[in-house]
Structure formats: C-alpha cells, structure tokens
Design a protein around this motif. Structure first.
Motif, PDB file in Angstrom:
ATOM      1  N   GLY A 146      -9.794  20.199  -6.433  1.00 61.47           N
ATOM      2  CA  GLY A 146      -8.477  20.839  -6.498  1.00 61.47           C
ATOM      3  C   GLY A 146      -7.684  20.689  -5.218  1.00 61.47           C
ATOM      4  N   GLN A 147      -8.376  20.439  -4.098  1.00 64.39           N
ATOM      5  CA  GLN A 147      -7.673  20.261  -2.825  1.00 64.39           C
ATOM      6  C   GLN A 147      -6.972  18.907  -2.784  1.00 64.39           C
ATOM      7  OE1 GLN A 147     -10.972  21.680   0.046  1.00 64.39           O
ATOM      8  NE2 GLN A 147      -9.071  22.123   1.134  1.00 64.39           N
ATOM      9  N   LEU A 148      -5.945  18.824  -1.935  1.00 59.66           N
ATOM     10  CA  LEU A 148      -5.218  17.571  -1.762  1.00 59.66           C
ATOM     11  C   LEU A 148      -5.812  16.790  -0.596  1.00 59.66           C
ATOM     12  CD1 LEU A 148      -1.523  18.772  -2.208  1.00 59.66           C
ATOM     13  CD2 LEU A 148      -2.940  17.558  -3.869  1.00 59.66           C
ATOM     14  N   VAL A 149      -5.839  15.472  -0.765  1.00 56.08           N
ATOM     15  CA  VAL A 149      -6.363  14.581   0.275  1.00 56.08           C
ATOM     16  C   VAL A 149      -5.254  13.606   0.666  1.00 56.08           C
ATOM     17  CG1 VAL A 149      -8.240  13.008   0.885  1.00 56.08           C
ATOM     18  CG2 VAL A 149      -8.585  14.680  -0.943  1.00 56.08           C
ATOM     19  N   ASP A 150      -5.034  13.435   1.962  1.00 55.30           N
ATOM     20  CA  ASP A 150      -4.030  12.488   2.462  1.00 55.30           C
ATOM     21  C   ASP A 150      -4.659  11.095   2.452  1.00 55.30           C
ATOM     22  OD1 ASP A 150      -2.392  10.839   4.031  1.00 55.30           O
ATOM     23  OD2 ASP A 150      -1.754  12.489   5.315  1.00 55.30           O
ATOM     24  N   VAL A 151      -4.161  10.244   1.552  1.00 59.48           N
ATOM     25  CA  VAL A 151      -4.761   8.911   1.342  1.00 59.48           C
ATOM     26  C   VAL A 151      -3.747   7.818   1.663  1.00 59.48           C
ATOM     27  CG1 VAL A 151      -5.978   7.417  -0.294  1.00 59.48           C
ATOM     28  CG2 VAL A 151      -6.107   9.907  -0.569  1.00 59.48           C
ATOM     29  N   LEU A 152      -4.178   6.816   2.414  1.00 60.17           N
ATOM     30  CA  LEU A 152      -3.397   5.614   2.686  1.00 60.17           C
ATOM     31  C   LEU A 152      -4.132   4.462   2.001  1.00 60.17           C
ATOM     32  CD1 LEU A 152      -1.114   4.244   4.501  1.00 60.17           C
ATOM     33  CD2 LEU A 152      -2.906   3.937   6.206  1.00 60.17           C
ATOM     34  N   LEU A 193      -8.607   7.772   4.693  1.00 57.92           N
ATOM     35  CA  LEU A 193      -8.383   9.194   4.453  1.00 57.92           C
ATOM     36  C   LEU A 193      -8.117   9.928   5.771  1.00 57.92           C
ATOM     37  CD1 LEU A 193     -11.192  10.035   1.853  1.00 57.92           C
ATOM     38  CD2 LEU A 193      -8.951   9.009   1.477  1.00 57.92           C
ATOM     39  N   ARG A 194      -7.099  10.773   5.756  1.00 56.85           N
ATOM     40  CA  ARG A 194      -6.833  11.606   6.931  1.00 56.85           C
ATOM     41  C   ARG A 194      -7.743  12.827   6.875  1.00 56.85           C
ATOM     42  NH1 ARG A 194      -3.195  11.904  10.709  1.00 56.85           N
ATOM     43  NH2 ARG A 194      -1.661  10.521   9.763  1.00 56.85           N
ATOM     44  N   TYR A 242       0.843  -1.190   0.000  1.00 58.22           N
ATOM     45  CA  TYR A 242       0.000   0.000   0.000  1.00 58.22           C
ATOM     46  C   TYR A 242       0.881   1.245   0.000  1.00 58.22           C
ATOM     47  CZ  TYR A 242       0.753  -0.149   5.112  1.00 58.22           C
ATOM     48  OH  TYR A 242       1.301  -0.205   6.361  1.00 58.22           O
ATOM     49  N   LEU A 243       0.265   2.370  -0.324  1.00 64.09           N
ATOM     50  CA  LEU A 243       0.974   3.629  -0.472  1.00 64.09           C
ATOM     51  C   LEU A 243       0.337   4.677   0.423  1.00 64.09           C
ATOM     52  CD1 LEU A 243       0.857   3.512  -4.365  1.00 64.09           C
ATOM     53  CD2 LEU A 243       2.911   3.105  -3.015  1.00 64.09           C
ATOM     54  N   GLN A 244       1.053   5.772   0.620  1.00 64.74           N
ATOM     55  CA  GLN A 244       0.482   6.889   1.364  1.00 64.74           C
ATOM     56  C   GLN A 244       0.990   8.177   0.746  1.00 64.74           C
ATOM     57  OE1 GLN A 244       2.245   8.970   4.082  1.00 64.74           O
ATOM     58  NE2 GLN A 244       0.394  10.223   4.028  1.00 64.74           N
TER      59      GLN A 244
END
Length: 259
Positions: free
Chosen positions: A87-93, A44-45, A5-7
């Motif tokens: 357009g916003q960034l989302v912190d995804v794991l 999602l953070r 998995y990635l983050q």
C-alpha cells in the motif's frame, strides 16, 4: 536513440519474503510495464539515503500494469526498502539500461542465474517458455528462489547448490556444459558473480553459442551521468570504458574484457 524512462511514485501492491533476506515486490506501474524489457532494471529511492538502489526487473505483467522486483538485503538502504509495507508508495526511476536481445520464441535459449542474478532470468526465459532451459545456482537450499516460477512458464529447470543441499552439487558452469553437450542452443543469457560469468562466456565460445551477460555493479546515478559503474569493453578492435547502467547492464559476451 535516447533512452526512454519514467520517474514517479508507484504503489507496492504485493510483498513477499522468498528466502532469508530476499524480498519480492510487485509494484503497480502501468506506464513502466508498457515499455520495460527483459534485463532492464529500476532505481528505487530510499528515505534517508542520497543514492538510489538499482533492482533488476524480475517479471513484467503488462496486462496488470505491474513490475515484479526481487532483491537481497545487502546494506542499510535495502534494509529500509525491505521494511516497506503493501500500500505504500515507492519512488521509482525506470526502466533503465539495455536489456537482453530476444530472438524468435521458437529458438533454443539457456538462461543462467547465480544467486541474486537469477531474478532477471525469469522474464527472459518467459519469452521462450518450453524452449528455455533455466540453470540456477545458489550457496545452499535456504537461498534457493524462483524455481516454481521457471516451472510455471514451462522452462526446463537445472538447479545447482554449492553444498548439494538441493538440486545437483556443483556450479552452474558444470550444468551448462552438460546442457550444451546434450543439445543445440541458439543463445545463452547470464547474470551473476563475475567469476561465474567469465566461465559461462568461455563455455559459450567453446561451443560456438551466442551469449549475452548482465553485469552487476555499484551505481550512482543510473543514467550514465556519473562514472561509478565503468567496465572495460572492446568494440571494433578499440578498447573503451562503458557505463553498466546505460550501455548495459547487458553486454554481448565478445565485447567484455575480463580483468
């Protein structure tokens, strides 16, 4: 095999409101889309919250390098997520968990989704196209989602609502029994409330059809390090507690113990 998995921070490229409190995000995440599988989820953070929010993967677009996520606002954290703008960034794991076992595309598959358990069924049905029957159940017409999407991929659609305001009045288990009596199925996939899943597993056993179910549980870490999402299972005659986030969320029906 250790899970891959990635983050990272990925751009929200499309946001839609599908029904009351139900949101549809498309996130540009090429590396994740390349390795994601039907039935997996992402974590999602959310700004201001310690724990991430698990969201099922609804669709994987490898060509566009994007993941589609459909979720319901259920508390403060998901309410903050729903306020993000394109357009916003989302912190995804992710992608996390064990996905569905996909058979040959010419197999006859039935996917069953209850309420917000419907989104992960779309990518699963897409593998089978016209050989899939999508049975979905919602409380009422104003909660119905993704019907056009199942039609777009060529699947047969059976819609149920508790109050009969759209589709057939009744439960997905009734529709599933009708489908299984009409013609052969090689596999059933299901995601939704526990009572619904239990009924589906009993029908699969009655008709002798292979079945896999995706469990929805509260999660802490998402990678099997904490014990929040334990569920009782049996393997080779031995009972044990599995982690929904790592050993699941998808389990073969015969391994689950329904309390």
């Amino acid at each position: 095999m250790e899970q891959q998995y990635l983050q990272g921070n990925y751009r929200l490229i499309q946001k839609r409101n599908l029904a009351k409190n139900i949101y549809d995000f498309t996130i540009e995440a090429k590396e994740m889309a390349d390795i994601a599988q039907a039935g997996q989820f992402v974590h999602l953070r959310v700004a201001g919250f310690m724990l991430r929010r698990p969201i099922s993967i609804c669709e994987i677009d490898r060509d566009a390098g994007a993941l589609r996520l459909v979720f319901e606002v259920r508390g403060e954290g998901t309410a903050v997520l729903a306020n993000l703008i394109e357009g916003q960034l989302v912190d995804v794991l992710g992608p996390l968990g064990k996905g569905f076992t996909l058979l040959s595309p010419d197999s006859q598959a039935v996917v069953v989704g209850g309420g917000i358990g419907t989104p992960p069924m779309l990518e699963t049905a897409k593998h089978y196209g016209k050989n899939a029957t999508a049975i979905t159940g919602f409380r009422s017409a104003n909660a119905v989602i993704l019907q056009e999407d199942f039609q777009r991929i060529g699947s047969s659609v059976m819609l149920c609502t508790d109050d009969g305001t759209m589709g057939a009045k009744g439960f997905v288990t009734q529709a599933l029994r009708t489908r299984l009596m009409e013609s052969h199925a090689d596999i059933i996939y299901a995601c939704g409330p526990h009572a619904m899943l239990k009924g589906i597993v009993e029908l699969a056993r009655e008709f002798g059809v292979r079945c896999e179910v995706s469990l929805e549980e509260r999660m802490g870490c998402g990678v099997g390090a904490c014990l929040v999402c334990a569920c009782k299972t049996v393997k080779d005659g031995e009972e044990y507690y599995a982690h929904v986030c790592k050993d699941g969320p998808v389990f073969p029906a015969e391994e689950l113990i329904w309390e």
